[in-house]
Each structure stands twice: as C-alpha cells, then as structure tokens.
Design a protein around this motif. Sequence first.
Motif, short mmCIF file in Angstrom:
data_model
loop_
_atom_site.label_atom_id
_atom_site.label_comp_id
_atom_site.label_asym_id
_atom_site.label_seq_id
_atom_site.Cartn_x
_atom_site.Cartn_y
_atom_site.Cartn_z
N THR A 60 39.75 39.84 30.61
CA THR A 60 41.00 39.75 31.38
C THR A 60 40.70 39.60 32.86
O THR A 60 39.56 39.71 33.29
CB THR A 60 41.84 41.03 31.18
OG1 THR A 60 41.08 42.16 31.61
CG2 THR A 60 42.20 41.19 29.71
N ALA A 84 40.94 30.10 34.29
CA ALA A 84 39.74 30.83 34.70
C ALA A 84 39.40 31.92 33.70
O ALA A 84 38.24 32.22 33.46
CB ALA A 84 39.94 31.44 36.09
N ARG A 85 40.43 32.50 33.08
CA ARG A 85 40.20 33.59 32.12
C ARG A 85 39.55 33.08 30.84
O ARG A 85 38.62 33.69 30.31
CB ARG A 85 41.53 34.28 31.82
CG ARG A 85 41.41 35.50 30.93
CD ARG A 85 42.69 36.31 30.94
NE ARG A 85 43.88 35.51 30.65
CZ ARG A 85 44.84 35.24 31.54
NH1 ARG A 85 44.75 35.71 32.76
NH2 ARG A 85 45.88 34.52 31.20
N SER A 93 49.87 29.03 39.93
CA SER A 93 48.92 30.12 40.06
C SER A 93 48.61 30.74 38.71
O SER A 93 47.45 31.05 38.39
CB SER A 93 49.48 31.19 41.01
OG SER A 93 48.61 32.29 41.10
N SER A 94 49.64 30.94 37.88
CA SER A 94 49.44 31.52 36.55
C SER A 94 48.61 30.62 35.67
O SER A 94 47.74 31.09 34.92
CB SER A 94 50.81 31.77 35.89
OG SER A 94 51.57 32.71 36.64
N GLY A 123 46.37 28.46 36.68
CA GLY A 123 45.00 28.51 37.17
C GLY A 123 44.29 29.77 36.72
O GLY A 123 43.11 29.74 36.35
N SER A 124 45.01 30.90 36.74
CA SER A 124 44.42 32.17 36.29
C SER A 124 44.09 32.12 34.81
O SER A 124 43.04 32.63 34.38
CB SER A 124 45.39 33.32 36.57
OG SER A 124 45.60 33.47 37.96
N ALA A 125 44.97 31.51 34.03
CA ALA A 125 44.72 31.40 32.59
C ALA A 125 43.50 30.54 32.30
O ALA A 125 42.69 30.86 31.43
CB ALA A 125 45.96 30.82 31.89
N ARG A 143 35.81 32.95 31.93
CA ARG A 143 35.25 34.29 31.75
C ARG A 143 34.97 34.59 30.28
O ARG A 143 34.03 35.32 29.95
CB ARG A 143 36.19 35.35 32.35
CG ARG A 143 36.21 35.32 33.87
CD ARG A 143 36.80 36.59 34.45
NE ARG A 143 38.22 36.73 34.17
CZ ARG A 143 39.18 36.16 34.89
NH1 ARG A 143 38.89 35.39 35.91
NH2 ARG A 143 40.45 36.35 34.58
N THR A 185 34.35 27.42 37.10
CA THR A 185 35.03 28.55 37.75
C THR A 185 34.10 29.73 37.97
O THR A 185 34.20 30.43 38.97
CB THR A 185 36.26 29.02 36.93
OG1 THR A 185 35.86 29.27 35.58
CG2 THR A 185 37.36 27.98 36.95
#
Length: 246
Positions: free
Chosen positions: A246, A125-126, A118-119, A121-123, A137, A191
Amino acid sequence: MLGGMTSRDPNHPRNSQATQLARFAGLIADETRAACLLALLDGRAWTASELARHAGVAASTLSEHLGKLVAGGLLAEERQGRHRYVRLADARVAQVVEELSAQVAPEVVARPRSLRESSAGSAMARGRTCYDHLAGRLGIAVTDAMTTLLLLSQDAGFALTDAGLAWFDAVGIGLDRRSRRPLVRACLDWTERRPHLAGVAGAALCRHALEVGWCVRIGSERAVKVTAEGERALAQLLGIEAGALT
C-alpha cells in the motif's frame, strides 16, 4: 563545411545498424505514438478508437500513426469484423519502451492536475502490469521477497535458483522452458527506480495472479490491485506483509 556541419558523402555506404536505430528513434519521437506505446504496455490489444480517445487525437490522425508503428514492427495488428486491434509486437518492444520510460520519467513527470489524476498515478505506482509482468511497489515487493527467500538470485543479473524453480512447481505456476525469451530478467521499474522480475517467470506469475484472483485490474490504465485473497496468498507464499503493498 557550413555552420559547423558537414554534408554526408552520397557515395559513402550507409551503416545499416545506424539507419535502423534512426528509424526506431523516429517512430517513438512523437507524443501521440509514444502515448500509444505506453498504453499498450498493459499487454492487451486496444482498438484504434480506444487509443485515439486515450491519446486525445482524431481517429483519422491516430490511424496514420498506427500505420507507421505497424510498418516499423513495433505493433502487431489484428482485425475482427470492422474492428481493428493493435498490440505491442512482442516483449522486446515492451522492454525498450518501459526502460526508456524509467530513464526519463522522474525528470519529466508533471504535477497532477486533478484528484482523479493524482489517484490514478498513485494506483499505478502501487501496482501495475508492465506488459505481461508485475511492476510498481507490488512488483518490487515480490522481487525482494523472492530474493530474501533465496528463490531468486541477483548476484550476476537475475536467475532463478533451484529452490525458485521448485517454488513455481509447488505453487502450480508452469514455466515454458522452450520459450526463446529469458526465463527471468531484470526490468527497471520507472516509479521505483529498481529492477523487478520479468521474463518467462515474471509473466507466468502475473498471469497466475490475475487468473486466480490475487490481483484485479482497476480503471482503464495498467493499474492492478491486490485482493484480500491475494494478500493472504502473498503473505503465506512469500512472507509479504499487506503494508508493503500500500
């Protein structure tokens, strides 16, 4: 006719474009080969053993897949001593892989199986690299800011304005005007589902951000993180607030 199918006339000339398209589709229509192509979107050269671990297959199996991708023109191969390195053949291959991912990813992304997954994937996407330019992003924030400041026009595709060309010069980011690649182009972000800046300008900006320490790579994937220095530079040069990253 049998079962609603017709056999191809052996005397009918093959459509070379159709043949090439079928070969290309066949090359990427394999999960192991697709995993390799996605990993290589980080723009770096990987060893065969690194890709084998990433794809979760034996080295002998991976070697066969790499041979097909190299023969098909999707990968370029380099050898240094006993090590074999591969990378995406060029930016055009990266564009096709990324845009195909953008079309199908939202429908097939699985729920993360662990906190680590999960971490990661978040990184991604960021902020991440998409071959040689910024995505996620971070890439969208840069693209939006340049558009707001009238450095980038999105009226009819992506184009740098005169002010945009001057901005690159002022920041000290050189642009190769002789390249056969487009100076700028839109790349659909898988994303964010919106286009981010690619092309010569996108690559030059990403390279500069990594070289001067605005961004650093994190983990073994394509994820990048904006540093404190990068936050200050992006705020000063493009008016991007830290919260947007973020």
